[in-house]
Design a protein around this motif. Structure first.
Motif, PDB file in Angstrom:
ATOM      1  N   GLY A  76      36.272  38.070  23.348  1.00 52.96           N
ATOM      2  CA  GLY A  76      35.606  39.195  24.279  1.00 52.96           C
ATOM      3  C   GLY A  76      36.431  40.507  24.273  1.00 52.96           C
ATOM      4  O   GLY A  76      36.583  40.852  22.964  1.00 52.96           O
ATOM      5  N   ARG A  77      36.594  40.751  25.476  1.00 57.94           N
ATOM      6  CA  ARG A  77      37.603  42.260  25.410  1.00 57.94           C
ATOM      7  C   ARG A  77      39.083  42.014  25.669  1.00 57.94           C
ATOM      8  O   ARG A  77      39.520  43.085  26.215  1.00 57.94           O
ATOM      9  CB  ARG A  77      36.885  43.174  26.521  1.00 57.94           C
ATOM     10  N   GLU A  78      39.467  40.940  25.301  1.00 58.90           N
ATOM     11  CA  GLU A  78      40.801  40.790  25.775  1.00 58.90           C
ATOM     12  C   GLU A  78      41.529  39.952  24.664  1.00 58.90           C
ATOM     13  O   GLU A  78      40.652  39.152  23.858  1.00 58.90           O
ATOM     14  CB  GLU A  78      41.085  40.220  26.930  1.00 58.90           C
ATOM     15  N   ALA A  79      42.818  39.860  24.506  1.00 54.43           N
ATOM     16  CA  ALA A  79      43.623  38.861  23.503  1.00 54.43           C
ATOM     17  C   ALA A  79      44.310  37.895  24.469  1.00 54.43           C
ATOM     18  O   ALA A  79      44.571  38.109  25.571  1.00 54.43           O
ATOM     19  CB  ALA A  79      44.714  39.809  22.895  1.00 54.43           C
ATOM     20  N   LEU A  80      44.177  36.674  23.997  1.00 56.64           N
ATOM     21  CA  LEU A  80      44.743  35.313  24.588  1.00 56.64           C
ATOM     22  C   LEU A  80      45.701  34.758  23.859  1.00 56.64           C
ATOM     23  O   LEU A  80      45.725  34.674  22.683  1.00 56.64           O
ATOM     24  CB  LEU A  80      43.591  34.542  24.869  1.00 56.64           C
ATOM     25  N   PHE A  81      46.711  34.157  24.419  1.00 58.43           N
ATOM     26  CA  PHE A  81      47.644  33.239  23.586  1.00 58.43           C
ATOM     27  C   PHE A  81      47.427  31.907  23.612  1.00 58.43           C
ATOM     28  O   PHE A  81      47.341  31.237  24.828  1.00 58.43           O
ATOM     29  CB  PHE A  81      49.075  33.453  23.922  1.00 58.43           C
ATOM     30  N   LEU A  82      47.067  31.265  22.589  1.00 56.33           N
ATOM     31  CA  LEU A  82      46.956  29.839  22.452  1.00 56.33           C
ATOM     32  C   LEU A  82      48.157  29.288  22.441  1.00 56.33           C
ATOM     33  O   LEU A  82      49.110  29.270  21.576  1.00 56.33           O
ATOM     34  CB  LEU A  82      46.044  29.506  21.366  1.00 56.33           C
ATOM     35  N   PHE A 106      46.503  42.250  16.710  1.00 60.61           N
ATOM     36  CA  PHE A 106      46.620  42.631  15.370  1.00 60.61           C
ATOM     37  C   PHE A 106      47.501  41.777  14.493  1.00 60.61           C
ATOM     38  O   PHE A 106      47.556  42.118  13.195  1.00 60.61           O
ATOM     39  CB  PHE A 106      47.076  44.124  15.351  1.00 60.61           C
ATOM     40  N   SER A 107      47.879  40.654  14.944  1.00 59.28           N
ATOM     41  CA  SER A 107      48.499  39.564  14.105  1.00 59.28           C
ATOM     42  C   SER A 107      48.483  38.381  15.040  1.00 59.28           C
ATOM     43  O   SER A 107      48.248  38.456  16.300  1.00 59.28           O
ATOM     44  CB  SER A 107      49.879  39.819  13.715  1.00 59.28           C
ATOM     45  N   PRO A 108      48.861  37.204  14.298  1.00 57.37           N
ATOM     46  CA  PRO A 108      48.866  35.922  15.221  1.00 57.37           C
ATOM     47  C   PRO A 108      49.890  35.779  16.417  1.00 57.37           C
ATOM     48  O   PRO A 108      50.155  35.492  17.380  1.00 57.37           O
ATOM     49  CB  PRO A 108      49.375  34.932  14.237  1.00 57.37           C
ATOM     50  N   ASN A 109      51.023  36.957  16.078  1.00 57.55           N
ATOM     51  CA  ASN A 109      52.082  37.052  17.197  1.00 57.55           C
ATOM     52  C   ASN A 109      52.001  38.352  17.951  1.00 57.55           C
ATOM     53  O   ASN A 109      53.011  38.436  18.970  1.00 57.55           O
ATOM     54  CB  ASN A 109      53.502  37.042  16.386  1.00 57.55           C
ATOM     55  N   TYR A 110      51.372  39.297  17.745  1.00 59.27           N
ATOM     56  CA  TYR A 110      51.437  40.569  18.350  1.00 59.27           C
ATOM     57  C   TYR A 110      50.058  41.231  18.667  1.00 59.27           C
ATOM     58  O   TYR A 110      49.067  41.090  18.228  1.00 59.27           O
ATOM     59  CB  TYR A 110      51.989  41.936  17.337  1.00 59.27           C
ATOM     60  N   ALA A 111      50.078  41.871  20.076  1.00 64.60           N
ATOM     61  CA  ALA A 111      48.899  42.267  20.669  1.00 64.60           C
ATOM     62  C   ALA A 111      49.379  43.573  21.327  1.00 64.60           C
ATOM     63  O   ALA A 111      50.278  43.730  21.881  1.00 64.60           O
ATOM     64  CB  ALA A 111      48.252  41.271  21.453  1.00 64.60           C
ATOM     65  N   ILE A 112      48.095  44.359  21.386  1.00 66.72           N
ATOM     66  CA  ILE A 112      48.389  45.683  22.195  1.00 66.72           C
ATOM     67  C   ILE A 112      47.508  45.462  23.309  1.00 66.72           C
ATOM     68  O   ILE A 112      46.084  45.264  23.353  1.00 66.72           O
ATOM     69  CB  ILE A 112      47.821  46.947  21.430  1.00 66.72           C
ATOM     70  N   VAL A 113      48.095  45.703  24.585  1.00 63.88           N
ATOM     71  CA  VAL A 113      47.264  45.477  25.769  1.00 63.88           C
ATOM     72  C   VAL A 113      47.306  46.588  26.842  1.00 63.88           C
ATOM     73  O   VAL A 113      48.457  47.220  27.118  1.00 63.88           O
ATOM     74  CB  VAL A 113      47.757  44.198  26.524  1.00 63.88           C
ATOM     75  N   SER A 114      46.300  46.900  27.440  1.00 59.50           N
ATOM     76  CA  SER A 114      46.178  47.974  28.433  1.00 59.50           C
ATOM     77  C   SER A 114      46.575  47.449  29.798  1.00 59.50           C
ATOM     78  O   SER A 114      45.915  46.553  30.517  1.00 59.50           O
ATOM     79  CB  SER A 114      44.985  48.622  28.458  1.00 59.50           C
ATOM     80  N   HIS A 115      47.582  47.983  30.437  1.00 62.17           N
ATOM     81  CA  HIS A 115      47.997  47.305  31.830  1.00 62.17           C
ATOM     82  C   HIS A 115      47.961  48.479  32.809  1.00 62.17           C
ATOM     83  O   HIS A 115      48.113  49.717  32.708  1.00 62.17           O
ATOM     84  CB  HIS A 115      49.344  46.885  31.793  1.00 62.17           C
ATOM     85  N   ALA A 116      47.311  48.044  34.023  1.00 62.16           N
ATOM     86  CA  ALA A 116      47.174  49.146  35.088  1.00 62.16           C
ATOM     87  C   ALA A 116      48.778  49.696  35.402  1.00 62.16           C
ATOM     88  O   ALA A 116      49.649  49.035  35.364  1.00 62.16           O
ATOM     89  CB  ALA A 116      46.905  48.341  36.318  1.00 62.16           C
TER      90      ALA A 116
END
Length: 216
Positions: A83-89, A161-171
């Motif tokens: 969806g609109r987010e990245a999750l860590f399995l 953008f990889s199995p180990n890294y994500a870009i996230v917008s935080h308040a």
């Protein structure tokens, strides 16, 4: 296989596969139930399977298939886009024996706080949802620049953008945050990544994805 599924009791077959994510063909499915083939209309099947699995994908009704048609699914821990987010399995210890991924041996870790999820209206996700199954199936990732553009434009709240890294917008953060798995380790911008000093050991691996990298 030394032990045939037909040698199992119904209780053991359910413990092995019920409430699990499995592979059938090249697709992922959720096992909503395990029953005896004779009781679900599959008493005649090519391999003589004693048991059958009720496979679903999201809200679809699904169908029954012989148990030998499915294969266990054991993915590595990694970030996935749903969806609109990245999750860590995240894999966890399982007190009960199972043959595939399920909520007792894995979880989907959010990269946002509970307060952020409430404000952003991000719902809890489970392995049976179609969007989660699609996220688990997808092994390709956008580039760093593509991921950053999606987050900065507000199209998504987070993207791996990889199995180990994500870009996230935080308040409250002027720039998007860089996450390594489930941990925030720096900031991301069109200029590149500013890595926290405690995460200096990630620099070599990260440098293959980002245009420029600096350690605080």
């Amino acid at each position: 296989m030394p032990l045939s599924y037909n040698d199992l009791s119904l209780k053991d077959a359910r413990q092995w596969f019920n409430d699990c994510v499995v592979i059938k063909g090249s697709e992922l499915f959720y096992v909503a139930g395990i029953g005896e083939s004779a009781d679900v209309g599959l008493e005649e099947n090519p391999k003589g399977d004693k048991y059958a699995a009720h496979l679903t994908q999201g809200s679809a009704e699904g169908a029954w298939f012989p148990l030998s048609d499915i294969a266990p699914y054991w993915p590595q821990e990694r970030l996935i886009n749903v969806g609109r987010e990245a999750l860590f399995l995240k894999r966890t210890a399982d007190r009960q024996w199972s043959r595939s991924l399920r909520r007792t041996n894995a979880s989907l870790q959010t990269l946002h706080s509970a307060a952020e999820r409430k404000v952003l209206a991000l719902s809890h996700m489970n392995f049976g949802e179609e969007r989660v199954l699609k996220g688990l199936s997808r092994l390709d990732y956008p580039s760093y620049s593509e991921a950053l553009e999606k987050v900065m434009s507000g199209e998504v709240w987070g993207v791996a953008f990889s199995p180990n890294y994500a870009i996230v917008s935080h308040a409250g953060c002027a720039e998007p945050t860089l996450h390594y798995k489930e941990w925030a380790v720096g900031t991301a911008s069109p200029r590149g990544v500013l890595l926290e000093s405690v995460a200096y050991f990630l620099a070599d691996e990260l440098s293959q994805f980002v245009p420029t990298l600096e350690v605080k």
